[in-house]
Design a protein around this motif. Structure first.
Motif, PDB file in Angstrom:
ATOM      1  N   VAL A 105       7.572  -0.194   1.891  1.00 36.14           N
ATOM      2  CA  VAL A 105       6.509   0.883   1.679  1.00 36.14           C
ATOM      3  C   VAL A 105       5.168   0.570   1.495  1.00 36.14           C
ATOM      4  O   VAL A 105       4.249   0.989   1.878  1.00 36.14           O
ATOM      5  CB  VAL A 105       7.016   1.791   0.436  1.00 36.14           C
ATOM      6  N   ARG A 106       5.075  -0.640   0.739  1.00 33.28           N
ATOM      7  CA  ARG A 106       3.771  -1.337   0.461  1.00 33.28           C
ATOM      8  C   ARG A 106       3.217  -1.762   1.746  1.00 33.28           C
ATOM      9  O   ARG A 106       2.039  -1.515   1.983  1.00 33.28           O
ATOM     10  CB  ARG A 106       4.221  -2.615  -0.250  1.00 33.28           C
ATOM     11  N   GLN A 107       3.900  -2.293   2.864  1.00 37.72           N
ATOM     12  CA  GLN A 107       3.311  -2.736   3.910  1.00 37.72           C
ATOM     13  C   GLN A 107       2.880  -1.466   4.778  1.00 37.72           C
ATOM     14  O   GLN A 107       1.905  -1.519   5.451  1.00 37.72           O
ATOM     15  CB  GLN A 107       4.525  -3.360   4.724  1.00 37.72           C
ATOM     16  N   ARG A 108       3.630  -0.357   4.707  1.00 37.06           N
ATOM     17  CA  ARG A 108       3.480   0.830   5.593  1.00 37.06           C
ATOM     18  C   ARG A 108       2.137   1.495   5.272  1.00 37.06           C
ATOM     19  O   ARG A 108       1.213   2.020   6.118  1.00 37.06           O
ATOM     20  CB  ARG A 108       4.505   1.826   5.434  1.00 37.06           C
ATOM     21  N   TYR A 109       1.709   1.328   3.847  1.00 36.21           N
ATOM     22  CA  TYR A 109       0.432   2.192   3.310  1.00 36.21           C
ATOM     23  C   TYR A 109      -0.460   1.103   2.718  1.00 36.21           C
ATOM     24  O   TYR A 109      -1.115   1.171   1.896  1.00 36.21           O
ATOM     25  CB  TYR A 109       1.019   3.099   2.390  1.00 36.21           C
ATOM     26  N   ALA A 110      -0.344  -0.239   3.363  1.00 30.88           N
ATOM     27  CA  ALA A 110      -1.189  -1.368   2.709  1.00 30.88           C
ATOM     28  C   ALA A 110      -2.595  -1.016   2.699  1.00 30.88           C
ATOM     29  O   ALA A 110      -3.333  -1.587   1.835  1.00 30.88           O
ATOM     30  CB  ALA A 110      -0.812  -2.737   3.867  1.00 30.88           C
ATOM     31  N   ASP A 111      -3.231  -0.401   3.755  1.00 34.83           N
ATOM     32  CA  ASP A 111      -4.414   0.195   3.730  1.00 34.83           C
ATOM     33  C   ASP A 111      -4.852   0.644   2.488  1.00 34.83           C
ATOM     34  O   ASP A 111      -5.833   0.822   1.723  1.00 34.83           O
ATOM     35  CB  ASP A 111      -4.818   1.190   4.719  1.00 34.83           C
ATOM     36  N   HIS A 112      -3.874   1.635   1.711  1.00 31.60           N
ATOM     37  CA  HIS A 112      -4.219   2.283   0.631  1.00 31.60           C
ATOM     38  C   HIS A 112      -3.840   1.251  -0.786  1.00 31.60           C
ATOM     39  O   HIS A 112      -4.690   1.125  -1.821  1.00 31.60           O
ATOM     40  CB  HIS A 112      -3.444   3.531   0.360  1.00 31.60           C
ATOM     41  N   PHE A 113      -2.650   0.743  -0.676  1.00 31.57           N
ATOM     42  CA  PHE A 113      -2.308  -0.124  -1.855  1.00 31.57           C
ATOM     43  C   PHE A 113      -3.026  -1.585  -2.002  1.00 31.57           C
ATOM     44  O   PHE A 113      -3.327  -2.085  -2.826  1.00 31.57           O
ATOM     45  CB  PHE A 113      -0.830  -0.541  -1.959  1.00 31.57           C
ATOM     46  N   GLN A 114      -3.594  -2.044  -0.696  1.00 29.93           N
ATOM     47  CA  GLN A 114      -4.480  -3.322  -0.678  1.00 29.93           C
ATOM     48  C   GLN A 114      -3.796  -4.518  -1.302  1.00 29.93           C
ATOM     49  O   GLN A 114      -4.176  -4.926  -2.555  1.00 29.93           O
ATOM     50  CB  GLN A 114      -5.678  -3.062  -1.237  1.00 29.93           C
ATOM     51  N   PRO A 115      -2.520  -4.838  -0.933  1.00 26.84           N
ATOM     52  CA  PRO A 115      -1.709  -5.794  -1.635  1.00 26.84           C
ATOM     53  C   PRO A 115      -2.286  -7.103  -1.623  1.00 26.84           C
ATOM     54  O   PRO A 115      -3.010  -7.534  -0.305  1.00 26.84           O
ATOM     55  CB  PRO A 115      -0.523  -5.807  -0.858  1.00 26.84           C
ATOM     56  N   ASN A 116      -2.014  -8.120  -2.416  1.00 25.77           N
ATOM     57  CA  ASN A 116      -2.525  -9.214  -2.505  1.00 25.77           C
ATOM     58  C   ASN A 116      -1.277 -10.218  -2.706  1.00 25.77           C
ATOM     59  O   ASN A 116      -0.536 -10.017  -3.724  1.00 25.77           O
ATOM     60  CB  ASN A 116      -3.414  -9.683  -3.701  1.00 25.77           C
TER      61      ASN A 116
END
Ligand SMILES: Cc1cc2nc3c(=O)[nH]c(=O)nc-3n(C[C@H](O)[C@H](O)[C@H](O)COP(=O)(O)OP(=O)(O)OC[C@H]3O[C@@H](n4cnc5c(N)ncnc54)[C@H](O)[C@@H]3O)c2cc1C
Length: 378
Positions: A143-154
């Motif tokens: 889920v984090r990867q699918r919406y990575a543009d929004h979550f901006q994971p580090n």
């Protein structure tokens, strides 16, 4: 509200329980890729404070969890032939599989659907049919990867290697053991979590790992080698593997926690080094915090925004302390030449959260002994 949850770990199941308990009309489904009896890991550990939070949130699962608990109040630091015990710390342990079974049974009794062996491939489709979509799908969250543009994971992989074993040698307390061989220094984090088994996590720096030749070793040879390193501590007991592999700790952060009707929980959202307390505690406390936001807010978007606002500073604080603790273990070799009691003091104060005053309250005899000792470093 139609709530879909990806991931049937502690975060996903506990959030489902809290929401369904608050309003039986919620239509809640959990999708879990594993089977009901598959699990990794050994014991999970909770502090006294976390237990109080679990009791306030759901007295029924709290009663079942604490019925199974092994409780202790000592941290033991072992080096050479010395063991220093520091009392006044309240911790408890339970097998991860027991915890998951308790939560699953509670979900089923409340009427929450859990689809096991159900990998969610099309996250967008599930999002469209949900009022609320929870990404509780662990450290490698899709889920984090699918919406990575929004979550901006580090995401960052730390240098130390660690491996998660069990053993039937019982460690009555949170035991931190340091052993050296020709390859370097190994640290073990261990504690018993039921009447027959302890968690036994072994950590070493990358140089020790390379010199030890672990890259080319089979799983069996790895266990045998580590059993020799910790022979004095294991007293002839084997290290028990549950598909145990050397891994690097993955530090996860996200700049944003929510996107439209989607929010991340637990390891998908953040990780904290295992030396400071378990990810399980944070995952379940995330669930409590998010449910409390739904109690107060009038819409999904307001609840998710509030969750990020209220919970993020708490997690950042926790991750900062865990970071200091992680760095301490990454530089553990530097502490091997101080006396055992200095080592114990350095360990207890490593995260910056426990200071001399706290230790005086918890265990005055330990501080008195520490302050009486001649210092190796003086
Ligand atoms: C090897 C290892 C061993 C560990 N052992 C321990 C331990 O002994 N004690 C401890 O306290 N902590 C342990 N941890 C850490 C602990 O597991 C986590 O901190 C904690 O479980 C976080 O809970 P969670 O619900 O956020 O995630 P998890 O418990 O990881 O749950 C996420 C769930 O999502 C499921 N999932 C993922 N993707 C999908 C998908 N696309 N579709 C459907 N399902 C999906 C996974 O199968 C998993 O069950 C361990 C971690 C690792 C990596």
């Amino acid at each position: 509200m139609k709530i879909n949850i990806i991931g049937g770990g502690p975060a996903g199941m506990y959030f489902a329980i809290l929401m369904k308990q608050a309003d039986a009309a919620h239509d809640i489904t959990i999708y879990e890729r594993n089977g009901p009896d598959d699990t990794f890991g050994w014991g999970v550990v909770f502090s006294g404070k976390t237990l109080a939070n679990l009791r306030d949130a759901d007295a029924i699962s709290h009663a079942e969890i604490t019925r199974e608990f092994e409780a202790w109040d000592n941290v033991d630091v072992v080096q050479g032939h010395d063991k220093i015990s520091i009392h006044g710390n309240s911790f408890s342990g339970i097998a991860r599989i027991r915890l998951l079974k308790i939560l699953r049974a509670r979900c089923e009794r409340l009427g929450i659907r859990i689809h096991f062996r159900s990998e969610v491939g099309d996250i967008d489709a599930l999002k469209r049919e949900s009022d609320l979509l929870i990404g509780a799908d662990g450290v490698n969250s899709s889920v984090r990867q699918r919406y990575a543009d929004h979550f901006q994971p580090n995401l960052s992989a730390r240098p130390n290697k660690y491996i998660w074993y069990g053993t039937n040698q019982l460690f009555h307390g949170l035991t931190l053991t340091f052993r050296e061989n020709d390859a370097g220094v190994f640290a073990a984090h261990s504690y018993k979590f039921n009447q027959t088994t302890s968690t036994f996590i072994i950590e070493c720096d990358p140089e020790t790992w390379s010199r030890g030749g672990f890259a080319e070793m089979s799983d069996g040879d790895t266990r045998e080698c580590l059993e020799q390193v910790f022979a004095e501590d294991l007293h002839g007991h084997e290290l028990l593997s549950n598909n145990s592999k050397w891994i690097n700790f993955a530090l996860v952060k996200n700049a944003h926690w929510q996107f439209e009707n989607v929010v991340l929980l637990g390891d998908a959202l953040h990780t904290a080094h295992f030396s400071i307390g378990s990810g399980t505690k944070l995952a379940m406390e995330d669930a409590i915090a998010l449910k409390q936001c739904f109690d107060r807010a009038s819409s999904v978007s307001a609840a998710l925004a509030q969750f990020e606002e209220v919970r993020k500073p708490v997690i950042e604080d926790y991750q900062a302390a865990a970071y200091e603790s992680m760095l301490w273990f990454e530089n553990g070799r530097a502490y091997m030449r101080i006396t055992p009691i200095e080592l114990a003091y350095a360990l207890m104060t490593r995260s910056g959260r426990v200071d001399r005053e706290t230790l005086i309250r918890r265990d005055p005899a330990f501080i008195a002994a520490y302050e009486r000792q001649p210092r190796a470093s003086s």
